[in-house]
Write an enzyme that holds these catalytic residues in place. Structure first.
Site, PDB file in Angstrom:
ATOM      1  N   SER A 118      46.676  11.057 -76.226  1.00 39.47           N
ATOM      2  CA  SER A 118      47.188   9.897 -75.497  1.00 39.47           C
ATOM      3  C   SER A 118      47.653  10.310 -74.114  1.00 39.47           C
ATOM      4  CB  SER A 118      48.385   9.301 -76.251  1.00 39.47           C
ATOM      5  OG  SER A 118      49.082   8.381 -75.433  1.00 39.47           O
ATOM      6  N   TYR A 175      56.017  10.241 -81.610  1.00 37.64           N
ATOM      7  CA  TYR A 175      54.590  10.007 -81.330  1.00 37.64           C
ATOM      8  C   TYR A 175      54.111  10.867 -80.166  1.00 37.64           C
ATOM      9  CZ  TYR A 175      50.443   7.399 -79.654  1.00 37.64           C
ATOM     10  OH  TYR A 175      49.194   7.036 -79.202  1.00 37.64           O
TER      11      TYR A 175
END
Ligand code: NAD
Ligand code: MG
Length: 287
Positions: free
Chosen positions: A176, A189
């Site tokens: 990401s 995350y």
């Protein structure tokens, strides 16, 4: 494509495609397959929806059969299977929890049982929860996030590698932009996404001599069920105009990710390993 995203939420994770306004785009009607993956077999984890569904449909249009391990969302998974079959390819759906190493091994075993080969592993399934403060992340949530987002990538790679060595295959990991830019509400995350970058690089160095290439894609804000089911859950207004802060002023569509995965899965990238493709609307990040 530039349609504004209204505030919305879904009350459980993983989210579902059918409840998203506007609906996402997975593959452009004018995307022409040219047999880049003809006769190949790919596992796409979390391929029931979002980016994974886009990857599955692009792979199918390029000639690959697809295996999709996913969690719970049977309707989304069935729709992906229907669309893969509409491309004239096979699709095997496997419902289960990838944080369990035994399920990961089973996914690979059942792929070999059915297709007798494995060419591409796309590690893509993930979870996330937003919080204002670090202390709000429970120890249990911290561990679960690691179990799904990075431990599963390791279990899948370990089970797949013997077959990938045989086929001269590839691994593609979904990381990401958050691993590069950080995120003020996503501590666990973002940490797992950074771990994926280290995993991609070290694994690439370990396997390059065996003819197995390992790369990753780092998406920016993409319109998928992950967003309303996690950001919308935290604050419905956070979903409004999701992606508007990117230099392109909008969220990306899953259809804009698929071709990057095709490139990394196919011979087009035969001299590329250990690398990252940033598909993020023009954000400049290190790495
Ligand atoms: P998504 O919700 O459509 O896909 C994630 C999938 O992971 C789910 O469909 C679910 O089936 C699967 N999954 C979750 N937990 C699982 C478990 N325990 N076992 C098996 N499967 C499980 O969302 P998405 O946005 O398409 O996410 C795909 C990838 O893209 C993720 O790795 C995510 O971190 C990454 N990503 C997304 C964005 C974004 O803005 N949407 C941005 C950067 C990175
Ligand atoms: Mg899903």
């Amino acid at each position: 494509m530039s349609e504004q995203i209204p505030p919305q939420q879904q009350d459980r994770q993983p989210g579902v495609e059918g409840e998203m306004t506007p609906p996402a785009e997975f593959i452009r009607d004018d995307y022409q397959g040219s047999g880049k993956l003809r006769g190949r077999v790919a596992i796409v984890t979390g391929g029931d929806s979002g980016i994974g569904r886009a990857v599955a449909l692009h792979f199918a249009r390029e000639g690959a059969d697809v295996v999709i391990p996913y969690l719970d969302e049977h309707e989304d998974a069935s729709e992906t299977k229907r669309r893969v079959e509409a491309e004239g390819r096979h699709c095997l759906l496997l419902d289960g929890d990838l944080s369990q190493a035994a399920f990961c091994r089973d996914v690979v075993a059942r792929t070999i049982d059915q297709f007798d080969r494995l060419d591409v592993l796309v590690n893509n399934a993930a979870r996330q929860e937003l919080h204002d403060d670090p202390e709000a992340t429970s120890d249990e949530e911290w561990l679960t996030t690691f179990d799904v987002n990075i431990h599963a990538y390791f279990y899948m790679a370990k089970a797949a590698l013997p077959h990938l060595r045989r086929s001269g295959g590839t691994i593609i990991n979904s990381t990401s932009v958050n691993a590069y830019a950080g995120h003020p509400k996503l501590l666990a995350y973002t940490t797992t996404k950074g771990a994926i970058s280290g995993f991609t690089r070290a694994l690439s160095q370990m396997t390059v001599g065996d003819g197995v290439r390992v790369n990753q894609v780092a998406p920016g804000p993409i319109w998928t069920p992950l967003i309303p089911s996690t950001m919308g859950q935290f604050d419905t207004d956070m979903v409004e105009d999701f992606g508007a802060q990117s230099p392109m002023g909008r969220a990306g569509q899953p259809s804009e990710l698929g071709p990057a995965y095709v490139y990394l899965a196919s011979r087009d990238s035969s001299y590329v390993s250990g690398q990252t493709i940033h598909v993020n609307g023009g954000m400049i990040v290190n790495g």
